[in-house]
Enzyme design. Structure first.
Site, PDB file in Angstrom:
ATOM      1  N   LYS A  28       0.955  -1.196  -0.361  1.00 56.56           N
ATOM      2  CA  LYS A  28      -0.139  -0.007  -0.424  1.00 56.56           C
ATOM      3  C   LYS A  28       0.792   0.975   0.018  1.00 56.56           C
ATOM      4  O   LYS A  28       0.564   2.393  -0.256  1.00 56.56           O
ATOM      5  CB  LYS A  28      -0.402   0.394   1.055  1.00 56.56           C
ATOM      6  CG  LYS A  28      -1.783   0.975   1.167  1.00 56.56           C
ATOM      7  CD  LYS A  28      -3.199   0.711   2.230  1.00 56.56           C
ATOM      8  CE  LYS A  28      -1.881   2.014   3.873  1.00 56.56           C
ATOM      9  NZ  LYS A  28      -2.615   1.707   4.586  1.00 56.56           N
ATOM     10  N   ASP A  63      -6.227   0.843   0.480  1.00 55.79           N
ATOM     11  CA  ASP A  63      -6.344   0.384   1.725  1.00 55.79           C
ATOM     12  C   ASP A  63      -7.871   0.401   2.177  1.00 55.79           C
ATOM     13  O   ASP A  63      -8.420   0.466   1.059  1.00 55.79           O
ATOM     14  CB  ASP A  63      -6.208   2.903   2.363  1.00 55.79           C
ATOM     15  CG  ASP A  63      -7.403   3.005   1.575  1.00 55.79           C
ATOM     16  OD1 ASP A  63      -7.973   2.691   0.894  1.00 55.79           O
ATOM     17  OD2 ASP A  63      -7.372   4.694   2.442  1.00 55.79           O
TER      18      ASP A  63
END
Ligand code: SF4
Length: 210
Positions: free
Chosen positions: A121, A139
């Site tokens: 991420k 996310d």
């Protein structure tokens, strides 16, 4: 409608709804985004943006942060939670960047992934926002929304969601689209209350898998 077409339609709507959506972490240099991303785990971006001001007042560059005692970093970043591990990772990151990359954040996904505390991420966020490269940032908002919308079906693992989205989203659109999902997830397709489908810009497209 195929998932590819659905993705393109949603991307266009989101562009109109959130034309200026961008990263909500404040930074003016790549290494600062790296620090903020680590601090943002289980913490709000707003709080991170305040805490980093104290951190950079004390340690204004990669070299000083690389040399800083971990305990001093921890004392400053504690309000973001998980102070010890975040301080350790930030220290480790800055040391590697200073020693192996002449103080510059590498523009290479695999190199970023090797830095302490940097997962897919964070690496994607940096590739997209700092270097303008294709990126999919999965996310919590992204994962919730693409499931609800029907772009993926019951996939909760971040890497699997990322891989599925790479097949649906034009590479150049990924970074901005993920930022827009964050805005939409905070304001409309919320996690803690029922989503506000009645005022949602993709209501007619969405699978509403709630
Ligand atoms: S229609 Fe509802 S479930 Fe679908 S994206 Fe909008 S708010 Fe979320």
């Amino acid at each position: 409608m195929t998932k590819e077409k659905l993705a393109l339609a949603i991307i266009e709507r989101m562009k109109k709804e959130y034309p200026d959506a961008g990263c909500t972490l404040d930074y003016n240099q790549a290494w600062k985004l790296l620090v903020s991303v680590r601090l943002a785990a289980q913490c709000t971006d707003a709080r991170v943006n305040v805490v980093v001001q104290d951190l950079y007042a004390r340690f204004p560059d990669v070299a000083s942060l690389a040399e800083a005692p971990v305990e001093e970093i921890e004392a400053i970043v504690k309000p973001c939670g998980l102070g010890r591990s975040k301080a350790r990772d930030i220290s480790g990151c800055m040391k590697i960047i200073q020693e192996e990359y002449e103080g510059k954040v590498p523009d290479d996904f695999d190199a970023l992934l090797k830095l302490p505390g940097v997962g897919r991420k964070s690496a994607n966020l940096i590739m997209g926002d700092v270097f303008g490269k294709p990126a999919i940032v999965t996310d919590t908002h992204c994962i919730r929304l693409v499931n609800r919308m029907g772009l993926v079906d019951g996939v909760k693992d971040p890497k699997k969601v990322e891989m599925a989205l790479w097949k649906l989203i034009p590479p150049e659109e990924g970074s901005d689209f993920c930022h827009r999902l964050v805005y939409h997830g905070r304001d409309v397709c919320t996690a803690r209350t029922s989503p506000h489908c009645d005022k949602c810009c993709v209501s007619d497209l969405c699978g509403k898998n709630i």
